[in-house]
Design an enzyme around this catalytic site. Structure first.
Site, PDB file in Angstrom:
ATOM      1  CE  LYS A 130      28.595  15.163 -10.620  1.00 20.34           C
ATOM      2  NZ  LYS A 130      29.747  16.111  -9.955  1.00 20.34           N
ATOM      3  CE  LYS A 212      25.581  12.397  -4.766  1.00 23.58           C
ATOM      4  NZ  LYS A 212      27.022  12.788  -4.699  1.00 23.58           N
ATOM      5  CE  LYS A 215      26.129  21.472  -5.994  1.00 26.94           C
ATOM      6  NZ  LYS A 215      26.523  22.424  -5.245  1.00 26.94           N
TER       7      LYS A 215
HETATM    8  P1  AMP Z   1      29.772  19.513  -4.223  1.00 27.75           P
HETATM    9  O1  AMP Z   1      28.622  19.714  -4.196  1.00 27.75           O
HETATM   10  O2  AMP Z   1      29.474  18.090  -5.557  1.00 27.75           O
HETATM   11  O3  AMP Z   1      30.325  20.374  -4.840  1.00 27.75           O
HETATM   12  O4  AMP Z   1      30.029  19.006  -2.913  1.00 27.75           O
HETATM   13  C1  AMP Z   1      30.412  19.868  -1.513  1.00 27.75           C
HETATM   14  C2  AMP Z   1      30.323  19.018  -0.586  1.00 27.75           C
HETATM   15  O5  AMP Z   1      28.883  18.596  -0.356  1.00 27.75           O
HETATM   16  C3  AMP Z   1      30.921  17.807  -0.743  1.00 27.75           C
HETATM   17  O6  AMP Z   1      32.170  17.445   0.386  1.00 27.75           O
HETATM   18  C4  AMP Z   1      30.111  16.867  -0.482  1.00 27.75           C
HETATM   19  O7  AMP Z   1      30.973  15.528   0.149  1.00 27.75           O
HETATM   20  C5  AMP Z   1      29.366  16.890   0.298  1.00 27.75           C
HETATM   21  N1  AMP Z   1      27.461  16.974  -0.245  1.00 27.75           N
HETATM   22  C6  AMP Z   1      27.081  16.892  -1.229  1.00 27.75           C
HETATM   23  N2  AMP Z   1      25.746  16.465  -1.297  1.00 27.75           N
HETATM   24  C7  AMP Z   1      25.721  15.610   0.093  1.00 27.75           C
HETATM   25  C8  AMP Z   1      24.977  14.955   0.146  1.00 27.75           C
HETATM   26  N3  AMP Z   1      23.114  14.505  -0.033  1.00 27.75           N
HETATM   27  N4  AMP Z   1      24.790  14.217   1.142  1.00 27.75           N
HETATM   28  C9  AMP Z   1      25.712  14.632   2.922  1.00 27.75           C
HETATM   29  N5  AMP Z   1      27.085  15.506   2.229  1.00 27.75           N
HETATM   30  C10 AMP Z   1      26.715  16.201   0.703  1.00 27.75           C
END
Ligand code: AMP
Ligand code: TRP
Length: 348
Positions: A130, A212, A215
Site C-alpha cells: 500500500k 488479488k 476494491k
Molecule cells: P478488506 O476489504 O481489506 O477490509 O477485507 C475484508 C475481508 O475480505 C478480509 O477478511 C480479507 O481477507 C477478505 N478479502 C479481501 N480481498 C479478498 C480476495 N481477493 N479474496 C479473498 N478474500 C479477500
C-alpha cells in the site's frame, strides 16, 4: 405450547454462549464491496454464525489509514452495515458494530504499540504494497494499522479470526504481540488462531490472475462489485482473461481458470472436480455463461435485501448502536484489566 419466560431463555443462551469459541473479524468501510470480500470472508462469517459467539466489526479507524472524506466515511459505514446484514449476518446471532463507537480499540492499540517492534511492522507486506514508492508521504496510521488490528482481536479474547489469505501475516503479528504482552505482564490475552479456508481465501482479479481481487484496483473490470447489475456481471465474466489452451481445469499452470472455477464452485456450491468433469471438452463460452448465471443467482438475493435495508437506514443505525453497547460490555472490563496489569492510571 406455553412460551418460556424471557429470563430463562436468556440465561440458557448465556450459558451456551460462554461455552462457545469466540469469533472476531473486521472489514473496512473503504468503498466497493466485492466478490472477493464476500467469498473470502463474509460468506464464511454467515455460515458459521450458529456455531460461535461472534463479533463483527466495521473498522472505520483502519479506513483512516488512506485518505478519505468525512462524507465518504459516513456513507461507506452505513452502506457496509447494510451489506453485512443483507449478506445474512443477524444481530440475533452476532454482535455487529462500528470500531470507533468502542473507544477501547484505539486505546489498546496505543498500549500494544509499546510491545510491538518497528522492524515487525516494516516487514508487513500489506504495508509495503500500500505504501508503494511513497513511504515518506503515507500516513503513520498505515504503518501502525496491524497493531490496531491486533487490538481489535485480543480486546475480545477471540479464539478464531475468519479472514482471507491476505490477512495471515497480520494474524501472525497479532499472536506475537499478544504472546509478548502475556510474557511481560502475565497471562492477559487469549492467543487467536486464523481461520482461513482452503477454497476462496484468495479470489484473484478477472483481468490478471496473479493479483488479488481488490476494491482499490483502477480497473473496475477486474472485480465484481456487489452493486454490479446482472448485465455488468455477465460482461465482466465474459471478458475475464483465460489461459492458453482450451481445457477447463484448476491446475497450477492455469491460474485464470483456477480462479474462475473457484468462484464457480463457491457461488454454485459445487466441488471444483465436479465442474471440471461437467465442462470437460466444452468451450470457454458455455463455461463462462454458466458461471455468470451462477454468480448473478448468488448475488441477486443479497442485492434485493440490500435495497430493503437501504430503505430503512434508522433500523440499521439502531442495530449498530445495540452492537456497540454489547461490544463495550466486553471491552471495558478487559481494558481495565490491561491497564492495571501495566500499572497505568492514578489508581483512583
Ligand atoms: P478488506 O476489504 O481489506 O477490509 O477485507 C475484508 C475481508 O475480505 C478480509 O477478511 C480479507 O481477507 C477478505 N478479502 C479481501 N480481498 C479478498 C480476495 N481477493 N479474496 C479473498 N478474500 C479477500
Ligand atoms: N485488516 C483487515 C483487512 O483489511 C480488516 C481488519 C481490521 C480485521 N481489524 C480486524 C480483520 C480484526 C480481522 C480481525 O481485511
Amino acid at each position: 405450547m406455553v412460551a418460556e419466560p424471557i429470563s430463562t431463555t436468556k440465561e440458557r443462551q448465556g450459558t451456551a454462549r460462554s461455552a462457545r469459541q469466540r469469533v472476531f473479524s473486521g472489514i473496512q468501510p473503504s468503498g466497493n464491496f466485492h466478490l472477493g470480500n464476500y467469498l473470502g470472508a463474509i460468506r464464511n462469517w454467515v455460515r458459521q454464525q450458529d456455531e460461535y459467539d461472534n463479533f463483527f466489526c466495521i473498522v472505520d479507524l483502519h479506513a483512516l489509514s488512506l485518505p478519505i472524506t468525512a462524507e465518504a466515511m459516513r456513507s461507506n459505514i452505513l452502506n457496509l452495515a447494510s451489506v453485512l446484514l443483507a449478506s445474512g449476518l443477524t444481530p440475533e446471532k452476532s454482535v455487529i458494530f462500528v470500531q470507533s463507537d468502542v473507544h477501547e480499540h484505539a486505546e489498546l492499540c496505543w498500549l500494544l504499540n509499546s510491545v510491538t517492534q518497528f522492524g515487525e511492522l516494516r516487514r508487513m507486506t500489506q504495508f509495503k504494497d500500500k505504501a508503494g514508492n511513497n513511504v515518506e508521504g503515507i500516513s503513520a496510521a498505515l504503518f501502525d494499522y496491524p497493531v490496531l488490528m491486533a487490538a481489535d482481536i485480543i480486546l475480545y479474547d477471540a479464539n478464531l479470526v475468519p479472514v482471507g489469505e491476505d490477512q495471515k501475516q497480520h494474524l501472525e503479528l497479532t499472536r506475537d504481540v499478544a504472546t509478548r504482552f502475556n510474557q511481560r505482564y502475565g497471562e492477559t490475552f487469549v492467543i487467536p488462531e486464523p481461520d482461513i479456508k482452503e477454497t476462496g481465501a484468495r479470489i484473484m482479479s478477472l483481468d490478471d490472475p496473479t493479483k488479488k481481487m481488490s476494491k482499490s484496483s483502477a480497473n473496475p473490470a477486474s472485480y465484481i462489485a456487489l452493486s454490479d447489475t446482472p448485465d455488468v456481471i455477465r460482461k465482466k465474466i465474459k471478458r475475464a482473461v483465460t489461459d492458453s489452451g482450451t481445457e477447463i481445469r484448476a491446475t497450477p499452470d492455469k491460474p485464470a481458470l483456477t480462479n474462475l472455477l473457484t468462484i464457480f464452485s463457491l457461488v454454485a456450491d459445487e466441488q471444483i472436480q465436479v465442474l471440471e468433469e461437467r465442462y470437460d471438452g466444452k468451450g470457454y463460452g458455455q463455461f463462462k455463461s454458466d458461471l455468470a448465471e451462477a454468480t448473478v443467482q448468488a448475488i441477486q438475493p443479497i442485492q434485493e435485501r440490500l435495497a430493503e435495508f437501504e430503505a430503512h437506514p434508522n433500523e440499521v443505525r439502531a442495530i449498530l448502536a445495540r452492537g456497540a453497547a454489547q461490544a463495550r460490555a466486553v471491552a471495558a472490563p478487559k481494558m481495565a484489566k490491561v491497564k492495571s496489569r501495566m500499572g497505568l492510571g492514578s489508581g483512583a
